[in-house]
Design an enzyme around this catalytic site. Structure first.
Site, PDB file in Angstrom:
ATOM      1  N   ASN A   1       0.832  -1.200   0.000  1.00 56.79           N
ATOM      2  CA  ASN A   1       0.000   0.000   0.000  1.00 56.79           C
ATOM      3  C   ASN A   1       0.865   1.247   0.000  1.00 56.79           C
ATOM      4  OD1 ASN A   1      -2.505  -1.382   0.039  1.00 56.79           O
ATOM      5  ND2 ASN A   1      -2.268  -1.750   2.213  1.00 56.79           N
ATOM      6  N   CYS A   2       0.253   2.339  -0.423  1.00 55.90           N
ATOM      7  CA  CYS A   2       0.881   3.652  -0.489  1.00 55.90           C
ATOM      8  C   CYS A   2       1.608   3.954   0.825  1.00 55.90           C
ATOM      9  CB  CYS A   2      -0.201   4.699  -0.765  1.00 55.90           C
ATOM     10  SG  CYS A   2       0.416   6.370  -0.924  1.00 55.90           S
ATOM     11  N   PRO A   3       2.846   4.415   0.773  1.00 57.08           N
ATOM     12  CA  PRO A   3       3.624   4.840  -0.402  1.00 57.08           C
ATOM     13  C   PRO A   3       4.601   3.777  -0.919  1.00 57.08           C
ATOM     14  CG  PRO A   3       4.733   5.626   1.541  1.00 57.08           C
ATOM     15  CD  PRO A   3       3.508   4.835   2.012  1.00 57.08           C
TER      16      PRO A   3
END
Length: 80
Positions: free
Chosen positions: A14-16
């Site tokens: 997941n981000c980042p």
């Protein structure tokens, strides 16, 4: 003969993390080299194009795939 393009599996991150890992991988590649990024993070459709624009890489192609997206990125001359 078709050019072999590496696939970088970033699924499940997941981000980042997808952008951070892509940045590191692209930094070790020659300018003009291409890399497929495969992600499941829904924010990648925003983050990967923005990363390419900010870092001088070219986003060649974007494609939806089962559970996520694929992005074909060409390494730019310079990387910030």
């Amino acid at each position: 003969m078709a050019e072999l393009i590496a696939i970088y599996d970033l699924k499940g991150l997941n981000c980042p993390l997808p952008v951070l890992k892509a940045k590191k991988r692209l930094a070790g590649m020659q300018p003009g080299s291409r890399l497929w990024l495969e992600t499941t993070d829904p924010l990648a459709v925003i983050d990967i194009p923005a990363f390419c624009a900010d870092s001088g890489h070219q986003l060649i192609e974007t494609a939806a795939m089962s559970g996520g997206h694929r992005f074909l990125v060409e390494r730019g001359e310079y990387q910030s």
